[in-house]
Design an enzyme around this catalytic site. Sequence first.
Site, PDB file in Angstrom:
ATOM      1  N   HIS A  84       0.847  -1.186   0.000  1.00  0.00           N
ATOM      2  CA  HIS A  84       0.000   0.000   0.000  1.00  0.00           C
ATOM      3  C   HIS A  84       0.885   1.238   0.000  1.00  0.00           C
ATOM      4  CE1 HIS A  84      -3.488   2.487   0.826  1.00  0.00           C
ATOM      5  NE2 HIS A  84      -2.657   3.204   1.561  1.00  0.00           N
ATOM      6  N   ASP A 163     -16.003   1.100   5.899  1.00  0.00           N
ATOM      7  CA  ASP A 163     -15.011   2.129   5.572  1.00  0.00           C
ATOM      8  C   ASP A 163     -15.526   3.093   4.505  1.00  0.00           C
ATOM      9  OD1 ASP A 163     -12.320   3.332   5.673  1.00  0.00           O
ATOM     10  OD2 ASP A 163     -12.208   2.605   3.616  1.00  0.00           O
ATOM     11  N   ARG A 170     -15.532  11.278   6.677  1.00  0.00           N
ATOM     12  CA  ARG A 170     -14.253  11.901   7.049  1.00  0.00           C
ATOM     13  C   ARG A 170     -13.897  12.992   6.062  1.00  0.00           C
ATOM     14  NH1 ARG A 170     -10.278   7.225   6.950  1.00  0.00           N
ATOM     15  NH2 ARG A 170      -8.733   8.838   7.346  1.00  0.00           N
ATOM     16  N   SER A 185      -8.660   2.357   8.251  1.00  0.00           N
ATOM     17  CA  SER A 185      -9.210   2.408   6.902  1.00  0.00           C
ATOM     18  C   SER A 185      -8.366   1.585   5.927  1.00  0.00           C
ATOM     19  CB  SER A 185      -9.269   3.884   6.463  1.00  0.00           C
ATOM     20  OG  SER A 185      -9.561   3.998   5.113  1.00  0.00           O
ATOM     21  N   LYS A 189      -9.255  -2.853   4.509  1.00  0.00           N
ATOM     22  CA  LYS A 189      -9.409  -3.269   3.111  1.00  0.00           C
ATOM     23  C   LYS A 189      -8.302  -4.249   2.715  1.00  0.00           C
ATOM     24  CE  LYS A 189      -9.659   1.041   2.349  1.00  0.00           C
ATOM     25  NZ  LYS A 189      -9.692   2.440   1.987  1.00  0.00           N
TER      26      LYS A 189
HETATM   27  N1  URA Z   1      -6.304   5.722   2.045  1.00  0.00           N
HETATM   28  C1  URA Z   1      -7.292   4.994   2.639  1.00  0.00           C
HETATM   29  O1  URA Z   1      -7.730   3.973   2.140  1.00  0.00           O
HETATM   30  N2  URA Z   1      -7.786   5.442   3.791  1.00  0.00           N
HETATM   31  C2  URA Z   1      -7.329   6.550   4.408  1.00  0.00           C
HETATM   32  O2  URA Z   1      -7.810   6.896   5.464  1.00  0.00           O
HETATM   33  C3  URA Z   1      -6.304   7.293   3.775  1.00  0.00           C
HETATM   34  C4  URA Z   1      -5.808   6.851   2.587  1.00  0.00           C
END
Ligand code: URA
Length: 381
Positions: A84, A163, A170, A185, A189
Amino acid sequence: MIPTPFRVLDRLREGRPPRPDEVRAAVAGAADGSWSDAQLGAFLMAVAIHGLDAAAVRELTLAMLDSGERWDLAADLPTLTDKHSTGGVADTVSLVLGPLLAACDVPVVMVTGRGLGHTMGTTDKLEAIPGLTLEHERPAVARLLARHRLAILTSTPALAPADRRLYALRDQTATIRSIPLITGSILSKKLATGAAGLVFDVKTGNGAFLTDPAQARRLSEKLVETCRGLGRAASALLTDMSQPLGEWAGHTAELLATFDALEGRGEPDLMAVTSALAVEMAALVGRPVGEAELEDAIASGRAREVFVRWAEAQGGDPRWLASPRFELAPVETAIEAPRAGVLARVDTRQLGLLLAEAGGGRLGPEPIDFGVALRTRARLG
Ligand code: URA
């Protein structure tokens, strides 16, 4: 007993940090609709202001994970890995890294995101390929991994649906920049697919999402600590985003840069970050890969071949993929330095915003113009 939204918010108003059971109640309320937007907004602001302890971050992650499906793909592929990136400008790494590792027989599943503010997302870049789709169910993903060692997805409603709602709130309540909320978050995922190892590319510098290096380090530590605490191998690299990573930024332009990289003409900084992440990801899942193996995957043409076959399998038009044609915007403007000198600083975030404002990013509801690109010729120093 599950605390009601009013009881949770009543306690938080006193300035007390949310407890794990309160975090779970809020996430469950986001998923089943029993908490209103106003209540969730107040909860998110309390978290952003007071933070969460390690137990509450773990609960946040697990509760979001429990709101959707868990695929457990590593059960059949024990060396399955994912990475990520917190995002930057001209960050083409994912597009090169996936096929590169897959060509070295290290399977990669990547859940990618859309652009945010001055950064562009891998999901959007791949959608510039005619026909290619990124929403796939578990059986199709398992088939992609078995055949191509690669599956690149976008976050679907099946994965951590809580999320989706919380992220949108958010965005409206200025609570994106909160380390515990970002951690929950991202991890919910990523953990949902069940990769055996996760590597985080946390950017620092003025083009990063978190510009302060100390904050970027804290985020990387929180991601790794939470992930390991949940039994998943994890590590992080802090990488520089004080200038665009590659010469070209823009959706179509970065696909061109990807083909260049897979054909052995990758830009040095882009390739350095890509290799470092590839080596780290492979080592983390116990299938070490060295620089020489990575170079061979490119020189032999295998990595490019994996990209094309994988893209076809995810719906990419085979005729187009046989000879990719990318059209950049027809109007070109050169901005030259008024005098000779040494490049001392680049305002990377402003360059990303400029690109987005010219149509090449996601600042509003308008569709992205994939052909808009920004080319920065000079590098720092
Ligand atoms: N990417 C995400 O998936 N969530 C976040 O909170 C910030 C960046």
